[in-house]
Write an enzyme that holds these catalytic residues in place. Structure first.
Site, short mmCIF file in Angstrom:
data_model
loop_
_atom_site.label_atom_id
_atom_site.label_comp_id
_atom_site.label_asym_id
_atom_site.label_seq_id
_atom_site.Cartn_x
_atom_site.Cartn_y
_atom_site.Cartn_z
N SER A 156 29.21 51.91 -7.44
CA SER A 156 29.35 53.00 -7.73
C SER A 156 30.10 53.51 -7.44
O SER A 156 30.81 54.64 -6.93
CB SER A 156 28.06 54.33 -7.08
OG SER A 156 26.85 53.75 -7.16
N LYS A 206 28.84 45.17 -18.31
CA LYS A 206 27.62 44.62 -18.75
C LYS A 206 27.48 44.53 -19.57
O LYS A 206 28.25 43.86 -20.92
CB LYS A 206 26.66 45.42 -17.90
CG LYS A 206 26.77 45.86 -16.30
CD LYS A 206 26.39 46.68 -15.30
CE LYS A 206 26.91 47.24 -14.25
NZ LYS A 206 25.99 46.95 -13.30
N ASN A 217 33.65 46.24 -15.94
CA ASN A 217 32.12 45.10 -15.83
C ASN A 217 31.39 45.99 -16.74
O ASN A 217 31.36 47.07 -16.03
CB ASN A 217 31.21 44.94 -14.64
CG ASN A 217 30.08 43.81 -15.17
OD1 ASN A 217 30.26 43.62 -15.80
ND2 ASN A 217 28.75 43.47 -14.51
N GLU A 272 22.79 40.70 -10.39
CA GLU A 272 21.57 41.54 -11.79
C GLU A 272 21.95 39.87 -12.49
O GLU A 272 20.50 39.19 -12.52
CB GLU A 272 22.77 41.89 -12.73
CG GLU A 272 22.43 43.72 -12.79
CD GLU A 272 23.39 44.54 -13.26
OE1 GLU A 272 23.77 44.01 -13.90
OE2 GLU A 272 23.74 45.42 -12.80
N GLY A 282 25.23 50.73 -9.47
CA GLY A 282 24.62 52.00 -10.16
C GLY A 282 23.13 52.61 -9.60
O GLY A 282 22.91 53.68 -10.49
N HIS A 293 27.03 37.72 -9.95
CA HIS A 293 26.62 39.04 -9.87
C HIS A 293 25.37 39.04 -10.20
O HIS A 293 24.60 38.75 -9.97
CB HIS A 293 27.02 39.62 -11.04
CG HIS A 293 26.89 41.48 -11.39
ND1 HIS A 293 25.51 42.38 -11.07
CD2 HIS A 293 27.35 42.67 -11.29
CE1 HIS A 293 25.73 43.18 -11.05
NE2 HIS A 293 26.94 43.24 -11.08
N GLU A 351 29.55 43.40 -2.91
CA GLU A 351 29.13 44.72 -3.82
C GLU A 351 27.65 44.96 -3.47
O GLU A 351 26.15 43.65 -3.36
CB GLU A 351 28.68 44.18 -5.41
CG GLU A 351 29.42 43.56 -6.08
CD GLU A 351 29.65 44.50 -7.78
OE1 GLU A 351 30.35 45.68 -8.20
OE2 GLU A 351 29.41 43.37 -8.08
C1 PEP Z 1 28.89 46.39 -11.26
O1 PEP Z 1 27.94 46.58 -11.90
O2 PEP Z 1 29.56 45.64 -10.63
C2 PEP Z 1 28.77 47.65 -10.84
C3 PEP Z 1 29.88 47.54 -9.77
O3 PEP Z 1 28.42 49.05 -10.93
P1 PEP Z 1 28.58 49.90 -11.12
O4 PEP Z 1 30.14 50.33 -11.08
O5 PEP Z 1 27.45 50.70 -11.84
O6 PEP Z 1 27.36 51.15 -9.54
#
Ligand code: PEP
Length: 239
Positions: free
Chosen positions: A203, A13, A11, A93, A167, A91, A161
């Protein structure tokens, strides 16, 4: 010895550029995993022409509507025309910053399926839900309100997630991931005819990917930040 293919989804973003896509054109992922890259909409054409054919193309969002007066929106059928096979839906966000509810997410999943895209539906608990022992309750409610309303024969992917892991550099421990994935799998098996892949996201990076991916019922990874670095992502694709 790997017994089945894992899915590694990136992703990007609101990151990336034509330059970065050119760098990724040299990426040839290992054959034992399925790799999906979800760049911003504006890079979909370059992704199609530059990336290895073995990499599938995903989008990060789609409208719940098919067409009409929805300025700034992009429909699932438009994505299908751009050779997109997968689309991230729900997601955290989008849920938080763009106020997407489980109902909107359900409508988007339906729109994606109608256009023959495979939705990658993101679910996960917030830090306050975790701290008050409401993780399973939160997952239950997200699944009941969106996924359990989809026809049992449809093809979907779920990404677990934890919102607090996205993040932040934090990840749940192995037992927590094992427990939540088992819970999600059991719940999805009660509804869907086939096994639904359940990705872990939050992460994930080149150092923890092998350990996380080997946990029971983890069908792959959804990777944010670490998917923007070619060498790092290559290691993850090959884990
Ligand atoms: C995400 O935004 O789907 C994600 C997993 O981000 P990160 O790997 O940066 O935590």
């Amino acid at each position: 010895m790997k017994n089945n293919k894992k899915i590694i989804a990136a992703n990007w973003k609101m990151n990336g550029s034509e330059e970065l896509m050119k760098e990724f054109s040299q990426l040839t992922p290992a054959r034992h995993n399925d790799v999906i890259i979800c760049p911003p909409f504006t890079l979909l054409d370059s992704a199609k022409s530059l990336l290895s054919n073995s990499i599938k193309l995903g989008a990060q969002n789609c409208s719940a509507e098919d067409k009409g007066p929805f300025t700034g929106e992009i429909s699932a059928s438009m994505l299908q025309e751009k050779n997109v096979s997968h689309v991230l839906i729900g997601h955290s966000e989008r849920r938080t910053l763009f106020k997407e509810t489980d109902y909107v997410i359900l409508k988007k999943i339906e729109a994606a399926i109608k256009s023959k895209l495979i939705p990658i539906v993101c679910i996960g608990e917030t830090i306050s839900e975790k701290k008050t022992n409401k993780t399973l309750q939160a997952l239950d409610s997200q699944i009941n309100r969106s996924l359990a309303k989809i026809q049992p024969h449809e093809q979907v992917i779920v990404a677990y997630e934890p919102v607090w892991a996205i993040g932040t550099g934090l990840t749940p421990d192995e037992n927590e991931i094992r427990e939540t994935h088992l819970y999600i799998k059991t719940k999805l098996n009660q509804h869907f005819n086939a096994d639904i892949p359940i990705l872990y996201g939050g992460s994930a990076n080149s150092e923890n990917c092998s350990q996380i991916i080997s946990i029971e019922n983890v069908g792959g990874l959804l990777v944010g930040g670490a998917s923007l670095k070619k060498h790092e992502f290559k290691t993850i694709c090959n884990c």
